[in-house]
Write a protein that holds these residues in place. Sequence first.
Motif, short mmCIF file in Angstrom:
data_model
loop_
_atom_site.label_atom_id
_atom_site.label_comp_id
_atom_site.label_asym_id
_atom_site.label_seq_id
_atom_site.Cartn_x
_atom_site.Cartn_y
_atom_site.Cartn_z
N TYR A 154 17.23 18.61 -7.37
CA TYR A 154 18.01 18.14 -8.36
C TYR A 154 18.92 17.12 -8.93
CZ TYR A 154 23.13 19.03 -10.00
OH TYR A 154 23.90 19.69 -10.95
N MET A 173 19.26 25.68 -0.69
CA MET A 173 18.51 23.99 -0.54
C MET A 173 17.45 23.96 0.00
SD MET A 173 22.18 21.52 -1.26
CE MET A 173 22.58 23.03 0.53
N TYR A 209 25.22 17.19 -4.81
CA TYR A 209 25.55 18.16 -3.92
C TYR A 209 26.62 18.67 -4.61
CZ TYR A 209 27.83 20.66 0.55
OH TYR A 209 29.01 21.86 0.96
N CYS A 227 17.89 17.99 -2.27
CA CYS A 227 20.05 17.64 -2.91
C CYS A 227 20.17 16.93 -2.18
CB CYS A 227 20.40 18.66 -2.80
SG CYS A 227 22.14 18.46 -4.05
N ILE A 274 25.95 28.79 2.21
CA ILE A 274 24.79 27.93 1.92
C ILE A 274 23.77 28.25 3.24
CG2 ILE A 274 24.74 25.39 2.95
CD1 ILE A 274 27.21 24.82 2.15
N LEU A 321 28.59 18.07 5.10
CA LEU A 321 28.41 19.22 4.61
C LEU A 321 29.79 20.39 4.25
CD1 LEU A 321 25.70 20.30 3.49
CD2 LEU A 321 25.61 21.86 5.10
N TYR A 367 23.63 14.51 -0.73
CA TYR A 367 25.44 14.50 -0.55
C TYR A 367 25.92 13.99 -1.85
CZ TYR A 367 29.02 14.12 1.58
OH TYR A 367 31.11 14.33 1.69
N PHE A 385 18.26 18.60 2.63
CA PHE A 385 19.37 18.07 2.54
C PHE A 385 20.01 17.09 2.99
CE2 PHE A 385 24.35 17.50 3.78
CZ PHE A 385 24.68 17.24 1.91
#
Length: 739
Positions: free
Chosen positions: A171, A212, A197, A192, A238, A253, A194, A215
């Motif tokens: 991303y 994802m 996100y 991705c 998620i 998260l 934080y 992470f």
Amino acid sequence: MENSPLITIPPELIHHIFDYCDFRTILLNVRRVCKILYAMVDSYDRFAVTVSLYANSTCTMKSVSQNLQSEKIISLTVCDYKSYNHSSHDIGTKSIFSSFNSTQFTRLRSLNLKNMWDNHLECLLQSLSDAPLISLSITTCEKNYDVTWLIFLQAITRWNLQKLYMSFIDYLEEHASWPEQYSLEHLTIGRCAYNKYLHILHQLPKLRTLVMQNFMINEKKIPVTSCAPTIHSSLESITIECYSLASEHLESLLSPIHSLYHLKLISTFELSNEIWLYTVPNVMIGQKTPPRFEISSIDVIPRLTERPPNKMIRGVLDQTLTTLDLSQEDIGDAHTQYLAIGLRNNTTLTTMNLSRNQIMYVGAQHLADATLAILDLSCNQIGAVGVQHLSEALRTNNSLTVLDLGSTWLRNKNDKIGDIGAQYLGSALQDNKTLTVLNIDYNGIKSTGAQHLAAGLRHNMALTELNFDGNPIGDVGIQYFADALMANKTLTTFSLYWNDIGKAGAQYLAVALKNNTTLTTLNLESNSIGDSGVKYLADALCNNMTLTTLNLSNNKIERTGAQYLADALIKNATLTILDLDTNEIMAGGAKYITDALRDNTTLTTLNMSNNSIDANGAQHFADALRKNTTLTTLILESNEIEDIGAKRLANALRYNTTVETLKIFPLDGISSDAEKELKGQDNRIKSNNPILGSHRIPSDPIGSNTEFYRILQEFNGSDEILVTESHWIPTVSDPTGSH
């Protein structure tokens, strides 16, 4: 085939079957079966087609177009499996729709492009610009995603996508400029960070599912949980496919999301138990819809692991489960907290076993308000403070019927509830109206604690079974219970194994039995009642009309005590089970008992094991068996009746039709040949160990049971006894207090 039953099947049903078939099977096989299926295939208009850019492939767009109109395709997958030869496919990519009019893909909803280079990708997306896509999935061969993201942005602007799959594509926040209030509901991306996100959550308020590949969190940029940004997101699910996040970062998260109900973590290694400390952040506590958690490890095929915390969470959130056994899982207080959170929303789970889990008073506090029917917290470390929390809840609890707080001799005295915990329980029993079974074995309760519990029993109108084994209350403590039994109208089973009860205590109980009209089972095993104490109990049996089971094993009863009991058996009309295992009744006492059996018409089970009964005593039982018509089980194991005594008993069975089981082996002084012969004569002759009372005497590896129990009695009431699963081993503590 014209008269085929297919004529009677609705076409839509056949079309529904086609939905699960490969498009080549439909076009090349099914359509050629008969005219009816040919017509049904011809009218089918929701094909999911897979084609290749590779010219030598058997499934190119050209070959498909010869059999299928583009307007009947709703899902298209284009694969570039030879993508390593980049330049050779430029011509093929440009002409991929030459056999099709790309503007006629009027019903194409889903497009999946696999192993694409950026130039192929851009060309294909432009060719399908007029298609009504709602789902786009892309995997790229590029190593740099800057251009790929620019192509994505054009697609995002062109179509109002609901699902976007960018597998293995990281991303890039700097290129991701989402239209305001974009309707994307599902997003799959590669790695991705934080901050990116958070950008996704801000830019896509309607997003419901986020997948994802990985992470990542920079510890220096993690906000304090209490200061984490509040985001108005609709995110519900998620998934992290290559989970490697430190467990303490998981709450970072999840904390921005208030709507999450599904979390799936997949790892290439076994995940630590500690991860479950953070699976339910504070922001999720109290949600009306309980969150669902999955934890997987990647082998050849991803699978759910069987780690205890995973089983714990999944079990509590299973709305069909009624019984959950989590014994010996080392759950501890922290995991118990989240277990209790799951129980708040559970409406089906009624039975939970949490024994041997190192749960202390904090965990007991979390579980106090659980709406269960049966809760086993035995062999934990909740202590008096934990019992205080449970007792406060019991005052108003209207669901719990069985509570097990039993301990073992092995436990440190600080782990046991003691007199203080007994005081809390006794007070709660006065108000509770649903608890029917309470187990508080081996909890270091003495006479003071017995006084508080007895006070609760006086007023309690629900409890039917109390297991109180291994608490050294002595004669003083049993007097409190005896007084309570004269007032209590509900208790039917009372176990007082190894409670240091002597002659005086037996006298108190005898008075209670003369007045009590509800108690049916009384276990007094391994006390020191003796012949004098038995006299009081025998007198009570002459008048008592409710007691059906009495366990007096290992109570130093001799010939005289047997005589008292024999007299009672002649008059008593309710007792059905009598356990006199491990006493010193011998042949003389056996004579009294067997004489009573000739007149008794209610006793069905008698245990006289380990009573030094010889061949003469066996003869007394043989004579009784010829006349008694009610006894169904007779146990004479570990005596000294020898071959001749065993044969006398076997011969007596020929005249008895009511005895179903005669247990006489193992015996002292009997040969293996004689044992085999007798078992062959009558299948009612057994050698299994009896299980009559709540406790059985384990075999003593170092001496006789009598000596073994003498040693145990010396340690009774102390904390100096080590217990294993198979043996009781007295030990002496060292000066530090450790065992």
